[in-house]
Design a protein around this motif. Structure first.
Motif: not given
Ligand SMILES: Cc1cc2nc3c(=O)[nH]c(=O)nc-3n(C[C@H](O)[C@H](O)[C@H](O)COP(=O)(O)O)c2cc1C
Length: 388
Positions: A11-30
């Motif tokens: 999801a879009p998330m202010v503060r939480a959705g910066e690049l490191p979180t997005r990459l971790m999500a993608l690497r785990h199957g998002a």
């Protein structure tokens, strides 16, 4: 062109959705990731910089906004190597022209443009953006139509929007009809009303009739609200009798553990915290934002959480998490004392202008390349904390 049908997305998330979180999500199957909401006026005044040291593309705020001083804030950072074709940029807007200008500025680096029509927080709604657009459907549709005509069709990129449900199903369906008629490719439905909080059970039963309307318009649809993991989504799909084309979006559970997208069992929190920290540091993420995310990943009742909140630098965080065993317990008897000592050591070497090895201090290659992390941190500090 990116498609959304059946996908499980961050999801879009202010503060939480910066690049490191997005990459971790993608690497785990998002399957796809959304950027945090970026306000059009801010985004349209950014300059695109290729950051060779990090292999990222950074959109850096310039000085040309009236009333704003010269700065070098990173407003948006992407890693094309991993995000190409999977990153949807979410706009906050109350004006079709500004939305188009902002989207045109970044469209080459994103797979799709989304409009936030669901955030109920003061900073969004007091400007007529976010959930306020649900009460001004003419404006909402004007922004979407402009984005479709002037950005989506021109650049062959899909336009989507994220709404909340309205108080009645009929009113919601009428809104969905109008929104779909603008030519958008995709709709995300947060199945809570504007006045409902995240602890309230979502109105999932609205989704099947909404999906029917969307299907008639050739618009794909994603369910949002209290989805916990990939396994939970599979169960929900059966329970709610949703077709395979319906996708799901995860916010809070992914904020607490960006590995929940995995087809295998998600990571336990100590492993998730370690992995997140390594990723954040490799991307020169601002320490304030890294701490924010660690504060979501590490449960508040854990000792490790209290220790983490006392850290002030990447070095301190690295040392602390290296003392953590696989159950999340600290193996050092007095970590706060050690952290204090580290800090004293750093102060001494800073005041002598030399590092611990006695060499002259130089700015890191990464910081030199973009010279922008500190202002980015300022932005993060001033952003309101969300609990939507
Ligand atoms: C920290 C945080 C930041 C959020 N920021 C945004 C945002 O920028 N744009 C948006 O449309 N929704 C935002 N939301 C709302 C989520 O995208 C999502 O709609 C909501 O949390 C419901 O999903 P959930 O039940 O999986 O948490 C945010 C939520 C959280 C927890």
């Amino acid at each position: 062109m990116v498609t959304y049908a059946g996908k499980l997305v961050l999801a879009p998330m202010v503060r939480a959705g910066e690049l490191p979180t997005r990459l971790m999500a993608l690497r785990h199957g998002a399957d796809l990731v959304w950027s945090p909401e970026l306000v059009d006026v801010k985004l349209m005044h950014t300059k695109r910089i290729e950051n060779a040291a990090l292999s990222t593309v950074d959109y850096v705020e310039t000085s040309s906004r009236p009333g704003h001083t010269q700065g070098n804030n990173i407003v948006f950072r992407t890693l094309p190597r991993e995000e190409t074709g999977k990153l949807i940029l979410q706009l906050g807007s109350n004006n079709p022209e500004n939305a188009v200008r902002a989207a045109l500025n970044v469209v080459r680096d994103v797979a799709g443009i989304d409009l936030n029509c669901g955030c109920p927080k003061h900073f969004s709604v007091h400007n007529g953006m976010g959930a306020a657009l649900l009460s001004t459907p003419d404006l909402l549709c004007a922004i979407l139509s402009s984005l479709v005509a002037k950005v989506g069709r021109v650049h062959d990129k899909p336009v989507s929007c994220k709404i909340r449900v309205l108080d009645s199903l009929d009113a919601t369906l009428a809104l969905v009809e109008r929104v779909c008629a603008t030519g958008i490719a995709h709709l995300t439905v947060h199945c809570r009303t504007r006045d409902m909080r995240n602890r309230d059970a979502p109105k999932w039963d609205y989704l099947a009739p909404i999906a029917e309307v969307c299907k008639r318009h050739g618009v794909s649809v994603t369910l949002n609200g209290a989805v916990q993991s990939r396994a939970h989504f599979d169960t929900l799909r059966e329970e709610l009798k949703l077709g395979p084309e319906v996708g799901a979006m995860i916010a809070e559970h992914a904020e607490r553990n960006p590995s929940v997208f995995s087809r295998a069992t998600p990571l336990e929190w100590p492993q998730a915290a370690r992995e997140y920290l390594a990723l954040a540091q490799s991307l020169d993420n601002h320490v304030g934002n890294t701490k924010y995310m660690l504060g979501r990943i590490i449960p508040g009742k854990q000792r490790m959480y209290q220790y983490m909140t006392r850290c002030k630098s990447d070095a301190e965080l690295t040392w602390l998490l290296a003392q953590m065993d696989d159950e999340g317990k600290c193996t050092d008897d007095d970590p706060l004392k050690h952290i204090q000592e580290m800090r004293k050591g750093e102060t001494k070497s800073e005041s002598s202008g030399k590092n611990k090895a006695g060499e002259e201090e130089k700015p890191s290659a990464k910081h030199k390349a973009d010279e922008a992390d500190e202002p980015s941190g300022k932005r993060q500090k001033t952003e309101p904390k969300l609990s939507v």
